[in-house]
Write a protein that holds these residues in place. Structure first.
Motif, PDB file in Angstrom:
ATOM      1  N   LEU A   1     -48.522  46.728  11.438  1.00 43.36           N
ATOM      2  CA  LEU A   1     -48.092  46.172  10.146  1.00 43.36           C
ATOM      3  C   LEU A   1     -47.071  47.074   9.468  1.00 43.36           C
ATOM      4  N   LEU A   2     -47.298  48.378   9.536  1.00 47.50           N
ATOM      5  CA  LEU A   2     -46.360  49.327   8.939  1.00 47.50           C
ATOM      6  C   LEU A   2     -45.007  49.249   9.633  1.00 47.50           C
ATOM      7  N   GLY A   3     -45.019  49.148  10.970  1.00 46.96           N
ATOM      8  CA  GLY A   3     -43.767  49.029  11.717  1.00 46.96           C
ATOM      9  C   GLY A   3     -43.017  47.764  11.362  1.00 46.96           C
ATOM     10  N   GLU A   4     -43.732  46.651  11.271  1.00 45.36           N
ATOM     11  CA  GLU A   4     -43.085  45.390  10.905  1.00 45.36           C
ATOM     12  C   GLU A   4     -42.514  45.452   9.494  1.00 45.36           C
ATOM     13  N   ALA A   5     -43.268  46.050   8.581  1.00 40.13           N
ATOM     14  CA  ALA A   5     -42.778  46.186   7.204  1.00 40.13           C
ATOM     15  C   ALA A   5     -41.516  47.043   7.170  1.00 40.13           C
ATOM     16  N   LEU A   6     -41.499  48.093   7.977  1.00 46.62           N
ATOM     17  CA  LEU A   6     -40.327  48.965   8.029  1.00 46.62           C
ATOM     18  C   LEU A   6     -39.115  48.207   8.581  1.00 46.62           C
ATOM     19  N   VAL A   7     -39.308  47.446   9.637  1.00 49.70           N
ATOM     20  CA  VAL A   7     -38.205  46.689  10.231  1.00 49.70           C
ATOM     21  C   VAL A   7     -37.672  45.662   9.237  1.00 49.70           C
ATOM     22  N   PHE A   8     -38.562  44.924   8.588  1.00 47.14           N
ATOM     23  CA  PHE A   8     -38.119  43.940   7.601  1.00 47.14           C
ATOM     24  C   PHE A   8     -37.453  44.618   6.400  1.00 47.14           C
ATOM     25  N   GLY A   9     -37.980  45.763   6.005  1.00 44.99           N
ATOM     26  CA  GLY A   9     -37.378  46.494   4.892  1.00 44.99           C
ATOM     27  C   GLY A   9     -35.970  46.949   5.209  1.00 44.99           C
ATOM     28  N   VAL A  10     -35.777  47.506   6.398  1.00 42.02           N
ATOM     29  CA  VAL A  10     -34.444  47.956   6.806  1.00 42.02           C
ATOM     30  C   VAL A  10     -33.494  46.763   6.928  1.00 42.02           C
ATOM     31  N   GLY A  11     -33.987  45.657   7.496  1.00 41.05           N
ATOM     32  CA  GLY A  11     -33.158  44.452   7.595  1.00 41.05           C
ATOM     33  C   GLY A  11     -32.753  43.936   6.228  1.00 41.05           C
ATOM     34  N   GLY A  12     -33.701  43.904   5.301  1.00 34.98           N
ATOM     35  CA  GLY A  12     -33.401  43.455   3.941  1.00 34.98           C
ATOM     36  C   GLY A  12     -32.407  44.375   3.255  1.00 34.98           C
ATOM     37  N   LEU A  13     -32.570  45.679   3.457  1.00 24.77           N
ATOM     38  CA  LEU A  13     -31.643  46.647   2.873  1.00 24.77           C
ATOM     39  C   LEU A  13     -30.236  46.449   3.435  1.00 24.77           C
ATOM     40  N   CYS A  14     -30.128  46.210   4.740  1.00 25.82           N
ATOM     41  CA  CYS A  14     -28.818  45.963   5.353  1.00 25.82           C
ATOM     42  C   CYS A  14     -28.162  44.721   4.762  1.00 25.82           C
ATOM     43  N   LEU A  15     -28.943  43.670   4.597  1.00 27.87           N
ATOM     44  CA  LEU A  15     -28.396  42.444   3.994  1.00 27.87           C
ATOM     45  C   LEU A  15     -27.917  42.691   2.566  1.00 27.87           C
ATOM     46  N   TYR A  16     -28.707  43.433   1.800  1.00 30.21           N
ATOM     47  CA  TYR A  16     -28.345  43.731   0.416  1.00 30.21           C
ATOM     48  C   TYR A  16     -27.063  44.575   0.355  1.00 30.21           C
ATOM     49  N   LEU A  17     -26.972  45.596   1.209  1.00 26.64           N
ATOM     50  CA  LEU A  17     -25.778  46.439   1.219  1.00 26.64           C
ATOM     51  C   LEU A  17     -24.544  45.658   1.653  1.00 26.64           C
ATOM     52  N   GLU A  18     -24.697  44.755   2.607  1.00 27.93           N
ATOM     53  CA  GLU A  18     -23.576  43.912   3.032  1.00 27.93           C
ATOM     54  C   GLU A  18     -23.143  42.985   1.898  1.00 27.93           C
ATOM     55  N   TYR A  19     -24.112  42.458   1.153  1.00 29.12           N
ATOM     56  CA  TYR A  19     -23.782  41.619  -0.003  1.00 29.12           C
ATOM     57  C   TYR A  19     -22.987  42.424  -1.034  1.00 29.12           C
ATOM     58  N   LEU A  20     -23.438  43.651  -1.308  1.00 28.57           N
ATOM     59  CA  LEU A  20     -22.712  44.486  -2.271  1.00 28.57           C
ATOM     60  C   LEU A  20     -21.298  44.791  -1.793  1.00 28.57           C
ATOM     61  N   ARG A  21     -21.150  45.053  -0.491  1.00 26.68           N
ATOM     62  CA  ARG A  21     -19.838  45.353   0.064  1.00 26.68           C
ATOM     63  C   ARG A  21     -18.910  44.145  -0.079  1.00 26.68           C
ATOM     64  N   GLN A  22     -19.416  42.977   0.257  1.00 29.82           N
ATOM     65  CA  GLN A  22     -18.611  41.760   0.144  1.00 29.82           C
ATOM     66  C   GLN A  22     -18.253  41.462  -1.308  1.00 29.82           C
ATOM     67  N   ALA A  23     -19.212  41.654  -2.218  1.00 31.51           N
ATOM     68  CA  ALA A  23     -18.949  41.402  -3.639  1.00 31.51           C
ATOM     69  C   ALA A  23     -17.889  42.366  -4.162  1.00 31.51           C
ATOM     70  N   GLY A  24     -17.971  43.639  -3.757  1.00 30.23           N
ATOM     71  CA  GLY A  24     -16.973  44.623  -4.182  1.00 30.23           C
ATOM     72  C   GLY A  24     -15.603  44.293  -3.634  1.00 30.23           C
ATOM     73  N   GLN A  25     -15.560  43.878  -2.377  1.00 28.23           N
ATOM     74  CA  GLN A  25     -14.300  43.501  -1.752  1.00 28.23           C
ATOM     75  C   GLN A  25     -13.684  42.304  -2.470  1.00 28.23           C
ATOM     76  N   SER A  26     -14.500  41.333  -2.793  1.00 25.10           N
ATOM     77  CA  SER A  26     -14.023  40.142  -3.494  1.00 25.10           C
ATOM     78  C   SER A  26     -13.508  40.507  -4.880  1.00 25.10           C
ATOM     79  N   ARG A  27     -14.245  41.388  -5.568  1.00 22.32           N
ATOM     80  CA  ARG A  27     -13.829  41.808  -6.908  1.00 22.32           C
ATOM     81  C   ARG A  27     -12.495  42.553  -6.847  1.00 22.32           C
ATOM     82  N   ARG A  28     -12.331  43.453  -5.865  1.00 20.31           N
ATOM     83  CA  ARG A  28     -11.069  44.185  -5.731  1.00 20.31           C
ATOM     84  C   ARG A  28      -9.916  43.245  -5.411  1.00 20.31           C
ATOM     85  N   ARG A  29     -10.161  42.262  -4.560  1.00 16.65           N
ATOM     86  CA  ARG A  29      -9.124  41.281  -4.214  1.00 16.65           C
ATOM     87  C   ARG A  29      -8.716  40.502  -5.467  1.00 16.65           C
ATOM     88  N   GLU A  30      -9.702  40.099  -6.250  1.00 17.75           N
ATOM     89  CA  GLU A  30      -9.427  39.354  -7.486  1.00 17.75           C
ATOM     90  C   GLU A  30      -8.629  40.205  -8.473  1.00 17.75           C
TER      91      GLU A  30
END
Length: 88
Positions: free
Chosen positions: A30-59
């Motif tokens: 359970l701890l391993g699965e939680a860690l994998v999902f946590g890292v995956g969620g963090l990656c998605l969140y960081l990618e969202y922030l990167r895309q939002a920043g890129q879009s804001r700079r382009r604008e």
């Protein structure tokens, strides 16, 4: 095991106690699965922030370009008005 059964939707099901080794293995799983999902969620969140920043700079860049073009048009309009005033 009760927690796993609750997560799977089995409410009130009787669960016999696990031995220490099985409980440790299940906890590690359970701890391993939680860690994998946590890292995956963090990656998605960081990618969202990167895309939002890129879009804001382009604008911002487009707004700056538009502002520069407007200023250039206004300058040319002033020059044209000035030439018309001298030539007329």
């Amino acid at each position: 095991m009760r927690t796993k059964m609750r997560l799977l939707g089995f409410r009130g099901a009787a669960v016999k106690p696990l031995n220490e080794e099985a409980a440790a293995e299940l906890g590690a799983e359970l701890l391993g699965e939680a860690l994998v999902f946590g890292v995956g969620g963090l990656c998605l969140y960081l990618e969202y922030l990167r895309q939002a920043g890129q879009s804001r700079r382009r604008e911002e860049h487009l707004e700056q370009t538009l502002s520069d073009l407007r200023e250039a048009i206004e300058g040319l309009q002033r020059d044209l008005d000035e030439l018309r005033g001298h030539g007329g």
